[in-house]
Design a protein around this motif. Structure first.
Motif, PDB file in Angstrom:
ATOM      1  N   ALA A  37       0.870  -1.188   0.000  1.00  0.00           N
ATOM      2  CA  ALA A  37       0.000   0.000   0.000  1.00  0.00           C
ATOM      3  C   ALA A  37       0.903   1.233   0.000  1.00  0.00           C
ATOM      4  O   ALA A  37       1.995   1.208   0.572  1.00  0.00           O
ATOM      5  CB  ALA A  37      -0.879  -0.009   1.237  1.00  0.00           C
ATOM      6  N   THR A  38       0.454   2.277  -0.674  1.00  0.00           N
ATOM      7  CA  THR A  38       1.233   3.524  -0.653  1.00  0.00           C
ATOM      8  C   THR A  38       0.329   4.741  -0.805  1.00  0.00           C
ATOM      9  O   THR A  38      -0.750   4.640  -1.405  1.00  0.00           O
ATOM     10  CB  THR A  38       2.298   3.554  -1.764  1.00  0.00           C
ATOM     11  N   THR A  39       0.825   5.857  -0.293  1.00  0.00           N
ATOM     12  CA  THR A  39       0.130   7.137  -0.522  1.00  0.00           C
ATOM     13  C   THR A  39       0.710   7.846  -1.748  1.00  0.00           C
ATOM     14  O   THR A  39       0.242   8.933  -2.096  1.00  0.00           O
ATOM     15  CB  THR A  39       0.258   8.062   0.700  1.00  0.00           C
ATOM     16  N   ARG A  40       1.759   7.252  -2.361  1.00  0.00           N
ATOM     17  CA  ARG A  40       2.317   7.880  -3.567  1.00  0.00           C
ATOM     18  C   ARG A  40       1.295   7.832  -4.701  1.00  0.00           C
ATOM     19  O   ARG A  40       0.539   6.869  -4.817  1.00  0.00           O
ATOM     20  CB  ARG A  40       3.608   7.147  -3.980  1.00  0.00           C
ATOM     21  N   LEU A  41       1.310   8.864  -5.555  1.00  0.00           N
ATOM     22  CA  LEU A  41       0.405   8.866  -6.711  1.00  0.00           C
ATOM     23  C   LEU A  41       0.892   7.835  -7.727  1.00  0.00           C
ATOM     24  O   LEU A  41       2.108   7.613  -7.847  1.00  0.00           O
ATOM     25  CB  LEU A  41       0.385  10.255  -7.363  1.00  0.00           C
ATOM     26  N   PRO A  42      -0.048   7.213  -8.461  1.00  0.00           N
ATOM     27  CA  PRO A  42       0.384   6.227  -9.469  1.00  0.00           C
ATOM     28  C   PRO A  42       1.219   6.869 -10.562  1.00  0.00           C
ATOM     29  O   PRO A  42       0.952   7.993 -10.981  1.00  0.00           O
ATOM     30  CB  PRO A  42      -0.935   5.711 -10.066  1.00  0.00           C
ATOM     31  N   ARG A  43       2.246   6.129 -11.018  1.00  0.00           N
ATOM     32  CA  ARG A  43       2.985   6.553 -12.209  1.00  0.00           C
ATOM     33  C   ARG A  43       2.222   6.061 -13.433  1.00  0.00           C
ATOM     34  O   ARG A  43       1.388   5.150 -13.318  1.00  0.00           O
ATOM     35  CB  ARG A  43       4.380   5.912 -12.225  1.00  0.00           C
ATOM     36  N   GLN A  44       2.582   6.619 -14.574  1.00  0.00           N
ATOM     37  CA  GLN A  44       1.939   6.192 -15.807  1.00  0.00           C
ATOM     38  C   GLN A  44       2.064   4.669 -15.963  1.00  0.00           C
ATOM     39  O   GLN A  44       3.173   4.132 -15.801  1.00  0.00           O
ATOM     40  CB  GLN A  44       2.613   6.880 -16.985  1.00  0.00           C
ATOM     41  N   GLY A  45       0.943   4.025 -16.217  1.00  0.00           N
ATOM     42  CA  GLY A  45       0.955   2.573 -16.445  1.00  0.00           C
ATOM     43  C   GLY A  45       0.804   1.746 -15.178  1.00  0.00           C
ATOM     44  O   GLY A  45       0.589   0.542 -15.263  1.00  0.00           O
ATOM     45  N   GLU A  46       0.921   2.355 -14.008  1.00  0.00           N
ATOM     46  CA  GLU A  46       0.763   1.573 -12.768  1.00  0.00           C
ATOM     47  C   GLU A  46      -0.725   1.334 -12.487  1.00  0.00           C
ATOM     48  O   GLU A  46      -1.544   2.227 -12.672  1.00  0.00           O
ATOM     49  CB  GLU A  46       1.413   2.301 -11.585  1.00  0.00           C
ATOM     50  N   GLU A  47      -1.002   0.115 -11.995  1.00  0.00           N
ATOM     51  CA  GLU A  47      -2.400  -0.252 -11.737  1.00  0.00           C
ATOM     52  C   GLU A  47      -2.626  -0.553 -10.267  1.00  0.00           C
ATOM     53  O   GLU A  47      -1.816  -1.252  -9.640  1.00  0.00           O
ATOM     54  CB  GLU A  47      -2.738  -1.541 -12.506  1.00  0.00           C
ATOM     55  N   HIS A  48      -3.784  -0.080  -9.779  1.00  0.00           N
ATOM     56  CA  HIS A  48      -4.194  -0.359  -8.395  1.00  0.00           C
ATOM     57  C   HIS A  48      -4.371  -1.878  -8.228  1.00  0.00           C
ATOM     58  O   HIS A  48      -5.022  -2.523  -9.040  1.00  0.00           O
ATOM     59  CB  HIS A  48      -5.521   0.367  -8.107  1.00  0.00           C
ATOM     60  N   GLY A  49      -3.758  -2.414  -7.179  1.00  0.00           N
ATOM     61  CA  GLY A  49      -3.893  -3.857  -6.911  1.00  0.00           C
ATOM     62  C   GLY A  49      -2.845  -4.696  -7.624  1.00  0.00           C
ATOM     63  O   GLY A  49      -2.697  -5.875  -7.336  1.00  0.00           O
ATOM     64  N   VAL A  50      -2.136  -4.103  -8.580  1.00  0.00           N
ATOM     65  CA  VAL A  50      -1.090  -4.850  -9.306  1.00  0.00           C
ATOM     66  C   VAL A  50       0.279  -4.344  -8.859  1.00  0.00           C
ATOM     67  O   VAL A  50       1.105  -5.092  -8.340  1.00  0.00           O
ATOM     68  CB  VAL A  50      -1.248  -4.680 -10.837  1.00  0.00           C
ATOM     69  N   ASN A  51       0.503  -3.027  -9.053  1.00  0.00           N
ATOM     70  CA  ASN A  51       1.782  -2.430  -8.641  1.00  0.00           C
ATOM     71  C   ASN A  51       1.715  -2.044  -7.164  1.00  0.00           C
ATOM     72  O   ASN A  51       2.671  -2.253  -6.409  1.00  0.00           O
ATOM     73  CB  ASN A  51       2.097  -1.216  -9.499  1.00  0.00           C
TER      74      ASN A  51
END
Ligand code: ATP
Ligand SMILES: Nc1nc2c(ncn2[C@@H]2O[C@H](COP(=O)(O)O)[C@@H](O)[C@H]2O)c(=O)[nH]1
Length: 190
Positions: A37-51
């Motif tokens: 889990a992270t509070t960092r914003l997703p980078r391009q291409g990152e998916e919730h539950g995968v990365n």
């Protein structure tokens, strides 16, 4: 049934943990990956539950409050943590699990799971490390500088790990880690 192995892979930002871990998972499909889990914003291409499980700060703090994290750390302005139940359930099922986490968190895991296997991935040099973080193209110059300054402190904590693996070449680093896991499975434990 014997429990699975808990494997912790850490090392400074940009050393190639994610890259080597992906290669390792291809070679060892039985190895389960712990999604943090992270509070960092997703980078391009990152998916919730995968990365990552992307959380607001309030959601993350409530996970801490409810004891849902095995460990957590604040790293360069964001929170990162390992969901506890998934790790414990995977180990109970006899499956190996790998955590790809930074050093403060790894040392907290070591207190709780001294039987874990702690692997530190090192860069061939600090210059190469900086080139890799910069070349990834995901961070601002300020974040690169911050991550590089933390990297020096992290490398000084290498002595707390069981293994140091240099990531000079992806396939070689992957092979070294695979060999460590195979050897750990052959180890005689009292
Ligand atoms: N052995 C290697 N040789 C050259 N480049 C590499 C090697 N391993 C990884 N890289 C590259 O270095 C960059 C950083 O790799 P990666 O994102 O896997 O690092 P990381 O340790 O997971 O970083 P972070 O901790 O910030 O998530 C990527 O662009 C990746 O392609
Ligand atoms: N202590 C923890 N560190 C974690 C976790 N998940 C990832 N990380 C580490 O944070 C830094 C930064 O990651 P980035 O994705 O923003 O580049 C890196 O070293 C990760 O390995 C965690 O659950 N706990």
């Amino acid at each position: 049934m014997a429990k699975g192995l808990l494997i912790v892979l850490s090392g400074p930002s940009g050393v190639g943990k994610g890259t080597v871990c992906s290669a390792l998972r291809q070679k060892m499909p039985g190895l389960t990956y712990s999604v943090s889990a992270t509070t960092r914003l997703p980078r391009q291409g990152e998916e919730h539950g995968v990365n990552y499980f992307f959380k607001s700060k309030d959601q993350f703090l409530s996970m801490i409050e409810n004891d849902q994290l095995l460990e957590h750390a604040e790293y360069v302005g964001n929170y990162y943590g390992t969901p506890r139940d998934f790790v414990e359930e995977t180990l109970e099922k006899g499956q190996d699990i790998i955590l790809e986490i930074e050093v403060q968190g790894a040392l907290k895991v070591k207190e709780k799971f001294p039987e874990g296997i702690f692997i530190f991935l090192t860069p061939p040099s600090l210059e190469e490390l900086k080139d890799r973080i910069t070349g990834r193209g995901t961070e601002t110059q300020a974040t690169i500088d911050h991550r590089m300054s933390v990297a020096v402190d992290e490398i000084n904590l290498l002595k707390h790990y069981d293994y140091a693996v240099v990531n000079d070449e992806i396939d070689l680093a992957c092979k070294r880690i695979e060999s460590i896991i195979i050897a750990e499975h052959c180890k005689v434990r009292s």
